[in-house]
Design a protein around this motif. Structure first.
Motif, mmCIF file in Angstrom:
data_model
loop_
_atom_site.group_PDB
_atom_site.id
_atom_site.type_symbol
_atom_site.label_atom_id
_atom_site.label_comp_id
_atom_site.label_asym_id
_atom_site.label_seq_id
_atom_site.Cartn_x
_atom_site.Cartn_y
_atom_site.Cartn_z
ATOM 1 N N THR A 1 12.514 8.116 -13.918
ATOM 2 C CA THR A 1 11.415 8.638 -13.103
ATOM 3 C C THR A 1 10.975 10.002 -13.608
ATOM 4 N N THR A 2 11.943 10.816 -13.986
ATOM 5 C CA THR A 2 11.624 12.148 -14.511
ATOM 6 C C THR A 2 10.857 12.048 -15.825
ATOM 7 N N LEU A 3 11.330 11.155 -16.705
ATOM 8 C CA LEU A 3 10.673 10.999 -18.003
ATOM 9 C C LEU A 3 9.269 10.427 -17.867
ATOM 10 N N LYS A 4 9.057 9.623 -16.844
ATOM 11 C CA LYS A 4 7.746 9.001 -16.636
ATOM 12 C C LYS A 4 6.936 9.762 -15.601
ATOM 13 N N GLY A 5 7.231 11.038 -15.442
ATOM 14 C CA GLY A 5 6.552 11.839 -14.425
ATOM 15 C C GLY A 5 5.039 11.804 -14.593
ATOM 16 N N GLY A 6 4.341 11.766 -13.485
ATOM 17 C CA GLY A 6 2.881 11.708 -13.498
ATOM 18 C C GLY A 6 2.386 11.332 -12.124
ATOM 19 N N SER A 7 1.100 11.494 -11.931
ATOM 20 C CA SER A 7 0.532 11.209 -10.607
ATOM 21 C C SER A 7 0.501 9.721 -10.301
ATOM 22 N N VAL A 8 0.375 8.892 -11.348
ATOM 23 C CA VAL A 8 0.294 7.440 -11.147
ATOM 24 C C VAL A 8 1.575 6.793 -11.675
ATOM 25 N N GLN A 9 2.245 6.053 -10.800
ATOM 26 C CA GLN A 9 3.493 5.386 -11.186
ATOM 27 C C GLN A 9 3.189 3.975 -11.687
ATOM 28 N N GLU A 10 3.784 3.608 -12.825
ATOM 29 C CA GLU A 10 3.544 2.283 -13.394
ATOM 30 C C GLU A 10 4.212 1.215 -12.528
ATOM 31 N N GLN A 11 3.685 -0.010 -12.618
ATOM 32 C CA GLN A 11 4.133 -1.087 -11.739
ATOM 33 C C GLN A 11 5.608 -1.417 -11.946
ATOM 34 N N TRP A 12 6.063 -1.437 -13.199
ATOM 35 C CA TRP A 12 7.460 -1.793 -13.455
ATOM 36 C C TRP A 12 8.419 -0.798 -12.813
ATOM 37 N N LEU A 13 8.013 0.487 -12.762
ATOM 38 C CA LEU A 13 8.866 1.498 -12.148
ATOM 39 C C LEU A 13 8.844 1.362 -10.622
ATOM 40 N N THR A 14 7.687 1.012 -10.083
ATOM 41 C CA THR A 14 7.588 0.757 -8.638
ATOM 42 C C THR A 14 8.485 -0.415 -8.245
ATOM 43 N N ASP A 15 8.459 -1.470 -9.055
ATOM 44 C CA ASP A 15 9.311 -2.642 -8.786
ATOM 45 C C ASP A 15 10.791 -2.274 -8.847
ATOM 46 N N LEU A 16 11.141 -1.407 -9.784
ATOM 47 C CA LEU A 16 12.537 -0.990 -9.915
ATOM 48 C C LEU A 16 12.981 -0.210 -8.677
ATOM 49 N N HIS A 17 12.141 0.709 -8.209
ATOM 50 C CA HIS A 17 12.481 1.467 -6.997
ATOM 51 C C HIS A 17 12.636 0.537 -5.804
ATOM 52 N N TYR A 18 11.779 -0.442 -5.730
ATOM 53 C CA TYR A 18 11.844 -1.374 -4.603
ATOM 54 C C TYR A 18 13.164 -2.160 -4.627
ATOM 55 N N CYS A 19 13.533 -2.681 -5.799
ATOM 56 C CA CYS A 19 14.791 -3.440 -5.904
ATOM 57 C C CYS A 19 15.986 -2.561 -5.561
ATOM 58 N N PHE A 20 15.941 -1.321 -6.007
ATOM 59 C CA PHE A 20 17.051 -0.418 -5.711
ATOM 60 C C PHE A 20 17.165 -0.182 -4.207
ATOM 61 N N SER A 21 16.031 -0.003 -3.572
ATOM 62 C CA SER A 21 16.052 0.248 -2.130
ATOM 63 C C SER A 21 16.532 -0.968 -1.351
ATOM 64 N N VAL A 22 16.201 -2.159 -1.842
ATOM 65 C CA VAL A 22 16.588 -3.385 -1.140
ATOM 66 C C VAL A 22 18.061 -3.709 -1.352
ATOM 67 N N TYR A 23 18.504 -3.655 -2.613
ATOM 68 C CA TYR A 23 19.846 -4.157 -2.926
ATOM 69 C C TYR A 23 20.933 -3.083 -2.930
ATOM 70 N N ILE A 24 20.559 -1.813 -3.060
ATOM 71 C CA ILE A 24 21.561 -0.752 -3.089
ATOM 72 C C ILE A 24 21.477 0.119 -1.841
#
Length: 574
Positions: free
Chosen positions: A537-560
């Motif tokens: 997330t730090t390396l991909k810092g920016g105002s617009v988050q890419e879809q693959w990173l959004t999906d990763l955050h979602y999976c982390f929130s659901v499963y972890i």
């Protein structure tokens, strides 16, 4: 005279086509035998004048009472044609009446065979035809042995043309098969025939694919004799085994599939299976020049010959040591020779080598046929390892071999990594103790394989067919060895990754989180996963988050984050 004999010979050939040979022979004997004996046999054999003079000087090789012919007549072919016609009019029942001229022909045939004359295939075919008729009509052991010995004298000549040697081998094969049809009580084994039989393995190693039909005939005879425990043949088969089973030019890889199968079956009868032969057999299996099913058969036969199958043999017999057998299994499991693996280490920057900045192991991509062949024979190797009584012993042997021969290599074939994982998954149980030094290598291989699978393009149809097999063994090894999963996650130092590799790491984490068998292990490593996602997330810092990173955050929130882990892990990401 020559014209008369040619006409009779042509009539005889025609009668063979009409299946009326016996009728013609009877008719000739009834009407012309007396005339033939008077006009033809009284001066037999016929020879040129200069040959007559030379032969009279050598009484041991002379043929007396030769009649001189003109130089434009092939005297040898004339004599053979006459012999062919004359012996066709005789049989066992008339032998007593015909003994005088039959003996003259027998002497001529014997001396011609022993005389060192360079015979062409046409002449030899006639000569062997007469010899065969003589053997059939007079089942006298001494007479038969002398005639066979004469043929063998010719057989031993060096530099014989292939058609000539082919005719000689077929002649001996016919005699051998005739003897095999006799009942065991009446069977008589010629000493010369036994000597010829014992030399067949060497003949086969030389003949190879130059005459596949003849090689097949030799293999059938060798197989029959080997199954009857013919000691001399087995001894020579053992001596020629390295040539016959050579993975580059041996008969086992150059002949048609049916002959290959018979040669593989012959391994069951070999007296011993030394290390150098097993090494060649392993190469035969993994090079793909034996079909997968035949390679599996070979592995099965070697298992039957091993001590693990309960094969009984004398303590003094070094049939096949356990060390050599297990070495064969591992080298076959690896799928590549030591020399090939060494050569691969120098490959860089080529399309067939996949490199990632997060793993020290580069992946060499095999073609699909080689990959599938390797996968098939691995199943047979695993079966052989699974039947060893102590499962932990098999596992220890395999991981020791991996540590010795594979750990430290920087380029690993994809099929090798996948097959090693598959074998470990099959052998691993609660009694097995994994070598800690092996785990980093397994983790690196696993990430390299997963990276390859996640970067496959849809248009790459050949490698796409590997995906299911490789994915299955990767997630299995991670599920069975959680420490491999932990080491792989710890190696994902994304600050070293290229921008193109970050989405691949994100997709990998998401798939691992979603995979049910790995979910509990991912939960155990939640802190590591959290840190990786935070770094991405730090390396991909920016105002617009890419879809693959959004999906990763979602999976982390659901499963972890949905599981109690003390302070909220998800909050720590932001």
């Amino acid at each position: 005279m020559q014209q008369v004999l040619n006409v009779i010979s042509l009539l005889w050939k025609l009668s063979k086509q009409q299946d009326e040979t016996h009728t013609l022979e009877s008719w000739l004997r009834k009407n012309y035998l007396t005339d033939f004996k008077h006009h033809f046999m009284s001066h037999f054999p016929y020879a040129l004048k200069d040959i007559t003079k030379q032969r009279k000087k050598d009484t041991n090789k002379s043929i007396k009472h030769c009649t001189v012919l003109s130089n434009n007549v092939d005297h040898l072919l004339l004599n053979l044609t006459l012999s062919d016609i004359m012996v066709s009019m005789a049989n066992a029942s008339t032998l007593q009446n015909d003994s005088s001229w039959i003996e003259t022909i027998r002497k001529f045939v014997t001396e011609t065979l022993k005389g060192g004359t360079r015979l062409n295939s046409k002449q030899l075919n006639r000569l062997l035809g007469v010899s065969w008729r003589l053997i059939q009509m007079q089942p006298n052991r001494d007479a038969t042995e002398n005639l066979i010995k004469a043929v063998y004298t010719l057989y031993q000549q060096r530099g014989l043309l292939l058609p000539v040697r082919t005719l000689l081998i077929k002649f001996f094969s016919k005699i051998y098969q005739k003897e095999e049809l006799r009942s065991y009580r009446l069977r008589y084994r010629s000493k010369v025939l036994s000597r010829w039989l014992a030399g067949l393995p060497l003949q086969l190693s030389y003949l190879g694919s130059r005459n596949p039909e003849l090689s097949t005939q030799l293999i059938d005879i060798i197989h029959t004799a080997a199954s009857q425990a013919n000691k001399d043949l087995l001894k020579n088969l053992q001596a020629a085994a390295l040539q016959i089973y050579d993975p580059q030019e041996g008969a086992v890889v150059v002949l048609p599939a049916e002959s290959q199968q018979r040669l593989v079956q012959l391994l069951y009868f070999l007296p011993t299976l030394p290390a150098d032969l097993l090494s060649r057999l392993s190469r035969c299996c993994i090079m793909g020049r034996l079909g997968s099913s035949l390679a599996v058969t070979l592995i099965g036969i070697l298992y039957m010959r091993s001590s693990f199958s309960g094969w009984s043999h004398s303590v003094n017999d070094c049939l096949m040591t356990d060390v050599d057998y297990l070495s064969f299994l591992f080298s076959t499991l690896t799928g590549f020779s030591k020399e090939e693996l060494t050569w691969l280490q120098n490959l860089r920057g080529v399309p067939h080598v996949i490199q990632t900045s997060l793993s020290p192991v580069l992946l060499y991509l095999t073609d699909l046929d080689q990959f599938l062949h390797h996968w098939d024979i691995t199943e047979a190797v695993c079966h052989s390892l699974l039947v060893i009584p102590a499962r932990s012993q098999s596992f220890d042997i395999m991981q020791s071999a991996i540590s010795k021969h594979l750990v430290g290599l920087t380029v690993i074939p994809d099929s090798t990594a996948g097959c090693i994982f598959g074998a470990m998954c099959k052998l691993l149980d609660h009694t097995c103790v994994v070598n800690e030094a092996l785990l980093p290598f397994l983790a690196s291989c696993c990430y390299s394989l997963l990276y390859f699978l996640l970067t496959l393009e849809k248009g790459d149809a050949e490698h796409l067919k590997k995906r299911d097999k490789l994915w299955e063994v990767c997630v299995s090894i991670l599920a069975l060895l959680p420490r491999v999963l932990r080491l792989m996650l710890q190696s994902l130092r994304v600050n070293r990754a290229s921008p193109e590799e970050l989405p691949v790491v994100g997709q990998l984490l998401r798939l691992l989180l979603q995979h049910v068998p790995l979910r509990s292990h991912m939960l155990t490593n939640a802190i590591i996963v959290q840190q990786i996602i935070k770094n991405i997330t730090t390396l991909k810092g920016g105002s617009v988050q890419e879809q693959w990173l959004t999906d990763l955050h979602y999976c982390f929130s659901v499963y972890i984050s949905g599981h109690p882990q003390g302070p909220s892990i998800l909050n720590a990401l932001y």
